[in-house]
Write a protein that holds these residues in place. Structure first.
Motif, PDB file in Angstrom:
ATOM      1  N   GLU A 246      -8.087   6.046   2.000  1.00  0.00           N
ATOM      2  CA  GLU A 246      -9.164   5.068   2.069  1.00  0.00           C
ATOM      3  C   GLU A 246      -9.326   4.339   0.738  1.00  0.00           C
ATOM      4  OE1 GLU A 246     -12.782   6.696   3.574  1.00  0.00           O
ATOM      5  OE2 GLU A 246     -11.818   7.637   5.309  1.00  0.00           O
ATOM      6  N   ARG A 247      -9.205   5.064  -0.354  1.00  0.00           N
ATOM      7  CA  ARG A 247      -9.344   4.436  -1.680  1.00  0.00           C
ATOM      8  C   ARG A 247      -8.267   3.384  -1.901  1.00  0.00           C
ATOM      9  NH1 ARG A 247      -6.450   5.457  -5.876  1.00  0.00           N
ATOM     10  NH2 ARG A 247      -5.740   7.499  -5.087  1.00  0.00           N
ATOM     11  N   ILE A 248      -7.030   3.709  -1.523  1.00  0.00           N
ATOM     12  CA  ILE A 248      -5.924   2.774  -1.735  1.00  0.00           C
ATOM     13  C   ILE A 248      -6.079   1.545  -0.846  1.00  0.00           C
ATOM     14  CG2 ILE A 248      -3.426   2.509  -1.436  1.00  0.00           C
ATOM     15  CD1 ILE A 248      -3.222   5.523  -2.269  1.00  0.00           C
TER      16      ILE A 248
ATOM     17  N   ILE B 101       0.823  -1.209   0.000  1.00  0.00           N
ATOM     18  CA  ILE B 101       0.000   0.000   0.000  1.00  0.00           C
ATOM     19  C   ILE B 101       0.860   1.263   0.000  1.00  0.00           C
ATOM     20  CG2 ILE B 101      -1.581   1.330   1.467  1.00  0.00           C
ATOM     21  CD1 ILE B 101      -2.849  -1.383   2.224  1.00  0.00           C
ATOM     22  N   SER B 102       2.006   1.203   0.645  1.00  0.00           N
ATOM     23  CA  SER B 102       2.827   2.407   0.823  1.00  0.00           C
ATOM     24  C   SER B 102       3.329   2.963  -0.504  1.00  0.00           C
ATOM     25  CB  SER B 102       4.009   2.101   1.753  1.00  0.00           C
ATOM     26  OG  SER B 102       3.530   1.713   3.016  1.00  0.00           O
ATOM     27  N   ASP B 103       3.690   2.081  -1.423  1.00  0.00           N
ATOM     28  CA  ASP B 103       4.160   2.570  -2.723  1.00  0.00           C
ATOM     29  C   ASP B 103       3.055   3.324  -3.450  1.00  0.00           C
ATOM     30  OD1 ASP B 103       6.644   1.529  -2.279  1.00  0.00           O
ATOM     31  OD2 ASP B 103       6.337  -0.280  -3.480  1.00  0.00           O
ATOM     32  N   ALA B 104       1.826   2.799  -3.370  1.00  0.00           N
ATOM     33  CA  ALA B 104       0.697   3.481  -4.010  1.00  0.00           C
ATOM     34  C   ALA B 104       0.436   4.829  -3.342  1.00  0.00           C
ATOM     35  CB  ALA B 104      -0.548   2.603  -3.947  1.00  0.00           C
ATOM     36  N   MET B 105       0.608   4.891  -2.025  1.00  0.00           N
ATOM     37  CA  MET B 105       0.398   6.152  -1.311  1.00  0.00           C
ATOM     38  C   MET B 105       1.455   7.180  -1.701  1.00  0.00           C
ATOM     39  SD  MET B 105      -0.687   4.616   2.426  1.00  0.00           S
ATOM     40  CE  MET B 105      -1.156   6.179   3.179  1.00  0.00           C
ATOM     41  N   THR B 106       2.709   6.758  -1.770  1.00  0.00           N
ATOM     42  CA  THR B 106       3.766   7.712  -2.109  1.00  0.00           C
ATOM     43  C   THR B 106       3.627   8.194  -3.551  1.00  0.00           C
ATOM     44  OG1 THR B 106       5.267   5.857  -2.594  1.00  0.00           O
ATOM     45  CG2 THR B 106       5.401   6.837  -0.408  1.00  0.00           C
ATOM     46  N   ARG B 107       3.112   7.330  -4.427  1.00  0.00           N
ATOM     47  CA  ARG B 107       2.890   7.770  -5.819  1.00  0.00           C
ATOM     48  C   ARG B 107       1.766   8.792  -5.895  1.00  0.00           C
ATOM     49  NH1 ARG B 107       3.618   2.187  -6.980  1.00  0.00           N
ATOM     50  NH2 ARG B 107       1.354   1.904  -7.083  1.00  0.00           N
ATOM     51  N   SER B 108       0.763   8.646  -5.044  1.00  0.00           N
ATOM     52  CA  SER B 108      -0.401   9.536  -5.105  1.00  0.00           C
ATOM     53  C   SER B 108      -0.222  10.808  -4.288  1.00  0.00           C
ATOM     54  CB  SER B 108      -1.651   8.789  -4.595  1.00  0.00           C
ATOM     55  OG  SER B 108      -1.949   7.684  -5.404  1.00  0.00           O
ATOM     56  N   GLY B 109       0.674  10.762  -3.284  1.00  0.00           N
ATOM     57  CA  GLY B 109       0.808  11.875  -2.361  1.00  0.00           C
ATOM     58  C   GLY B 109       1.809  12.922  -2.791  1.00  0.00           C
ATOM     59  N   SER B 110       1.886  13.960  -1.979  1.00  0.00           N
ATOM     60  CA  SER B 110       2.828  15.055  -2.215  1.00  0.00           C
ATOM     61  C   SER B 110       3.810  15.128  -1.053  1.00  0.00           C
ATOM     62  CB  SER B 110       2.082  16.389  -2.332  1.00  0.00           C
ATOM     63  OG  SER B 110       1.172  16.373  -3.406  1.00  0.00           O
ATOM     64  N   PRO B 111       5.069  14.794  -1.269  1.00  0.00           N
ATOM     65  CA  PRO B 111       6.043  14.880  -0.186  1.00  0.00           C
ATOM     66  C   PRO B 111       6.462  16.318   0.066  1.00  0.00           C
ATOM     67  CG  PRO B 111       7.138  14.172  -2.185  1.00  0.00           C
ATOM     68  CD  PRO B 111       5.671  14.280  -2.510  1.00  0.00           C
ATOM     69  N   ALA B 112       6.795  16.603   1.300  1.00  0.00           N
ATOM     70  CA  ALA B 112       7.313  17.933   1.652  1.00  0.00           C
ATOM     71  C   ALA B 112       8.630  17.745   2.387  1.00  0.00           C
ATOM     72  CB  ALA B 112       6.316  18.679   2.524  1.00  0.00           C
ATOM     73  N   HIS B 113       9.644  18.424   1.927  1.00  0.00           N
ATOM     74  CA  HIS B 113      10.965  18.306   2.538  1.00  0.00           C
ATOM     75  C   HIS B 113      11.391  19.587   3.250  1.00  0.00           C
ATOM     76  CE1 HIS B 113      11.663  14.417   0.631  1.00  0.00           C
ATOM     77  NE2 HIS B 113      11.190  14.932  -0.486  1.00  0.00           N
ATOM     78  N   GLN B 114      10.524  20.612   3.194  1.00  0.00           N
ATOM     79  CA  GLN B 114      10.880  21.872   3.852  1.00  0.00           C
ATOM     80  C   GLN B 114       9.659  22.487   4.531  1.00  0.00           C
ATOM     81  OE1 GLN B 114      13.192  25.046   2.321  1.00  0.00           O
ATOM     82  NE2 GLN B 114      14.916  23.875   3.104  1.00  0.00           N
ATOM     83  N   LEU B 115       9.929  23.136   5.654  1.00  0.00           N
ATOM     84  CA  LEU B 115       8.945  23.965   6.341  1.00  0.00           C
ATOM     85  C   LEU B 115       9.430  25.408   6.258  1.00  0.00           C
ATOM     86  CD1 LEU B 115       6.634  24.571   8.430  1.00  0.00           C
ATOM     87  CD2 LEU B 115       8.330  24.107  10.206  1.00  0.00           C
ATOM     88  N   HIS B 116       8.569  26.302   5.834  1.00  0.00           N
ATOM     89  CA  HIS B 116       8.889  27.730   5.820  1.00  0.00           C
ATOM     90  C   HIS B 116       8.135  28.384   6.968  1.00  0.00           C
ATOM     91  CE1 HIS B 116      10.244  27.951   1.312  1.00  0.00           C
ATOM     92  NE2 HIS B 116      10.928  27.075   2.032  1.00  0.00           N
ATOM     93  N   LEU B 117       8.882  28.852   7.933  1.00  0.00           N
ATOM     94  CA  LEU B 117       8.314  29.498   9.108  1.00  0.00           C
ATOM     95  C   LEU B 117       8.309  30.997   8.878  1.00  0.00           C
ATOM     96  CD1 LEU B 117       7.301  29.065  12.025  1.00  0.00           C
ATOM     97  CD2 LEU B 117       9.686  29.144  12.775  1.00  0.00           C
ATOM     98  N   HIS B 118       7.129  31.543   8.620  1.00  0.00           N
ATOM     99  CA  HIS B 118       6.997  32.977   8.316  1.00  0.00           C
ATOM    100  C   HIS B 118       6.750  33.725   9.631  1.00  0.00           C
ATOM    101  CE1 HIS B 118       6.650  32.200   3.941  1.00  0.00           C
ATOM    102  NE2 HIS B 118       6.027  31.094   4.334  1.00  0.00           N
ATOM    103  N   LEU B 119       7.794  34.338  10.126  1.00  0.00           N
ATOM    104  CA  LEU B 119       7.721  35.008  11.422  1.00  0.00           C
ATOM    105  C   LEU B 119       7.203  36.432  11.277  1.00  0.00           C
ATOM    106  CD1 LEU B 119      11.168  33.785  12.790  1.00  0.00           C
ATOM    107  CD2 LEU B 119       8.904  32.878  13.367  1.00  0.00           C
ATOM    108  N   PRO B 120       6.597  36.946  12.331  1.00  0.00           N
ATOM    109  CA  PRO B 120       6.164  38.352  12.299  1.00  0.00           C
ATOM    110  C   PRO B 120       7.348  39.258  11.968  1.00  0.00           C
ATOM    111  CG  PRO B 120       5.273  37.248  14.232  1.00  0.00           C
ATOM    112  CD  PRO B 120       6.251  36.291  13.624  1.00  0.00           C
ATOM    113  N   GLY B 121       7.100  40.237  11.134  1.00  0.00           N
ATOM    114  CA  GLY B 121       8.187  41.122  10.715  1.00  0.00           C
ATOM    115  C   GLY B 121       8.776  40.711   9.389  1.00  0.00           C
ATOM    116  N   SER B 122       8.113  39.791   8.682  1.00  0.00           N
ATOM    117  CA  SER B 122       8.446  39.375   7.315  1.00  0.00           C
ATOM    118  C   SER B 122       9.669  38.466   7.214  1.00  0.00           C
ATOM    119  CB  SER B 122       8.637  40.589   6.391  1.00  0.00           C
ATOM    120  OG  SER B 122       9.852  41.258   6.661  1.00  0.00           O
ATOM    121  N   GLU B 123      10.271  38.055   8.338  1.00  0.00           N
ATOM    122  CA  GLU B 123      11.396  37.117   8.254  1.00  0.00           C
ATOM    123  C   GLU B 123      10.859  35.705   8.038  1.00  0.00           C
ATOM    124  OE1 GLU B 123      15.203  35.418  10.865  1.00  0.00           O
ATOM    125  OE2 GLU B 123      13.732  36.758  11.778  1.00  0.00           O
TER     126      GLU B 123
END
Length: 555
Positions: free
Chosen positions: A111-113, A61-83
């Protein structure tokens, strides 16, 4: 007792479907019912953690999930003050897994997979079937099984006699209510908005979070049915219907007008709670997933915890149905999973309050400490590694379980290297039958797996184990794990660790033999030094004894 079915699963969400997948692998009889006529197309659960992908891998099942999903390798932390502080996601701390990513996949796709896998095994989800009542088959024996009264939309009322009943029917669980199991906790006062839509101005393939004085907004890369999933707090007192215009107002409030929202596919507002059942078991009735615990979605733990519940429970009920589970083994589900759920409920509650509090003092960590400490924390591999180990659920263990046992000749835990009994088996690439495989794949069949490691093992040890545990039959697998050369064929039943990583991650020595017993859910149950197999045999006999409860006897 004469049963119609070994296990009745009530609820065909991810938890119930995962349980059905595992039971199918063990060949026990079950039925899975759901009151909905069709699968839900609206899915709040989104994040799929590495441990969930590992746990579902045996079913393909995992291979089908990884093919259908969207991986994220980064988090962008938008802090107050535009940083903006970029943070690598799952780039450290989880090297011993094949899945070093956070995967975003709509719950409807999960659920579908899972349903497609079950269909390939000849399993059909019975939809339009609503549980009305539960009654013990023997009022004097809570473990003798249950009769379920089920209303079918296509025909009257069914009566199903089941050895075990599992409530995977969500926060409003009928199983939990009919069993009289308390569900305690409270709700949060804030209202949230949720939407799947397109967003201009957000860098793709990353998670974006916007913490401010007023709370937070998070954007997840979804892929479909829209590119983004947005979740945020509504202003207190705002009772307007959720529309594209109100969503844009929210986005402007948190991003300072940097984002343009369009083409919403789905919008909703909702409230959250944190609640947990006082018990996960009532005789032969069990709770799993949201029927047993609900909490904030912060950290992406909810659906993953439910699937882990199912895969902890399934093999135990399967053995029970075959007369191969001790009373201790059946009872271990609640003993192992309830503390895990309690810690996750508490953990997500703390994170949630940090992210949402408007109290001047309580919001200081979000508004003052986070901007000051975020750059240093993001640069620290050690801190990120510890955080990712927790979020990925790879660090969950059952060390305090009665199913976790060390041999008498093994050094105390503080002096021993590698995972302890109760820990998940780490993964590594190895050689088996002259080709590269993953260690977790080689111990993924629905069975107990015994690894004989290091030197000095008599050639007939596997035969001795099978003979001593003949009652297990095909539920026992024995293999050797050795450090070997990729140029040499290892032979039948020989796993070669050509890189040395498996030995390193397991804390093994090429000079010291050990025996490791791996449970069907991928956790180490027993570990001992030396070539004496009596401890491992005794451990498995204790878990798979005939048991005294009538519900554990064969039909």
């Amino acid at each position: 007792m004469n049963y119609d079915v070994d296990v009745l699963i009530v609820g065909a969400g991810p938890t119930g479907l995962a349980l059905a997948a595992q039971l199918s692998g063990f060949g026990v009889s079950f039925r899975i019912i759901d009151r909905r006529q069709t699968p839900s197309l609206q899915s709040r659960a989104l994040a799929v953690q590495p441990r969930t992908l590992e746990a579902l891998r045996p079913f393909g099942i995992s291979d089908a999930m990884t093919r259908s999903g969207s991986p994220a390798h980064q988090l962008h932390l938008h802090l107050p003050g535009s940083e903006t502080v970029p943070v690598g996601l799952f780039d450290t701390g989880i090297d011993d897994s094949a899945y070093q990513q956070l995967l975003f996949l709509p719950q409807a796709d999960t659920e579908r997979i899972l349903s497609s896998y079950l269909a390939s095994q000849g399993v059909r989800v019975e939809r339009g079937a609503e549980l009305l009542d539960l009654e013990r088959l023997d009022p004097a024996d809570p473990y003798a099984g249950m009769e379920a009264r089920v209303q079918r939309q296509d025909r009257g009322i069914d009566r199903i006699r089941a050895r075990y009943v599992v409530g995977a029917d969500g926060v409003d669980s009928t199983v939990r209510r009919r069993a009289g199991m308390d569900f305690r906790g409270s709700g949060y006062t804030d209202t949230f908005v949720l939407a799947d839509l397109e967003i201009d101005g957000a860098e793709p393939a990353a998670v974006h979070t916007y913490p401010t004085d007023e709370g937070f907004m998070v954007l997840f890369p979804l892929g479909h049915p829209a590119s983004w999933r947005m979740i945020s707090l509504k202003k207190r007192g705002d009772r307007r219907e959720t529309t594209l215009e109100t969503l844009q107002e929210t986005a402007d409030r948190f991003s300072g007008g940097a984002l343009t929202l369009r083409d919403p596919q789905w919008m909703s507002s909702f409230k959250l709670s944190h609640q947990m059942a006082e018990s996960f078991q009532w005789g032969s009735v069990f709770l799993a997933g949201d029927a047993a615990h609900v909490h904030s979605p912060v950290g992406g733990q909810g659906m993953n915890t439910g699937i882990q519940d199912a895969l902890n429970l399934g093999w135990k009920l399967a053995l029970g149905a075959r007369g191969l589970a001790s009373e201790e083994l059946i009872d271990s589900y609640a003993a192992e999973r309830r503390p895990v759920a309690r810690s996750i409920v508490d953990f997500t509650d703390r994170l949630f309050k940090l992210a949402t509090s408007r109290n001047a003092l309580k919001k200081l960590p979000r508004t003052k400490l986070l901007p000051a400490l975020a750059p240093a924390a993001a640069a620290s591999e050690r801190l990120r590694g510890r955080a990712f180990r927790t979020l990925s659920q790879l660090g969950i263990n059952y060390r305090s379980s009665t199913l976790s046992e060390s041999g008498a000749n093994r050094l105390p835990a503080l002096l021993s290297a590698g995972p302890r009994p109760g820990d998940r088996l780490p993964d590594a690439v190895v050689m088996y039958e002259d080709r590269e495989r993953r260690l977790q794949d080689l111990v993924a069949a629905p069975a107990f797996h015994v690894l004989l490691t290091g030197p000095g093992w008599p050639e007939d040890t596997p035969q001795q184990l099978h003979s001593a545990l003949s009652a297990l039959g095909g539920l026992l697998s024995v293999q050797r794990l050795v450090v070997g050369s990729p140029l040499l064929f290892g032979g039948p039943g020989i796993i070669q660790d050509t890189s040395g990583l498996a030995f390193e991650r397991l804390g093994l020595s090429v000079r010291r033999p050990e025996v490791i017993v791996i449970r069907p859910d991928g956790y180490i149950g027993y570990r001992s030094s030396g070539t004496n197999i009596n401890g491992a045999v005794g451990y498995l006999e204790r878990l798979t004894g005939a048991g005294e409860r009538s519900s554990l006897q064969t039909v």
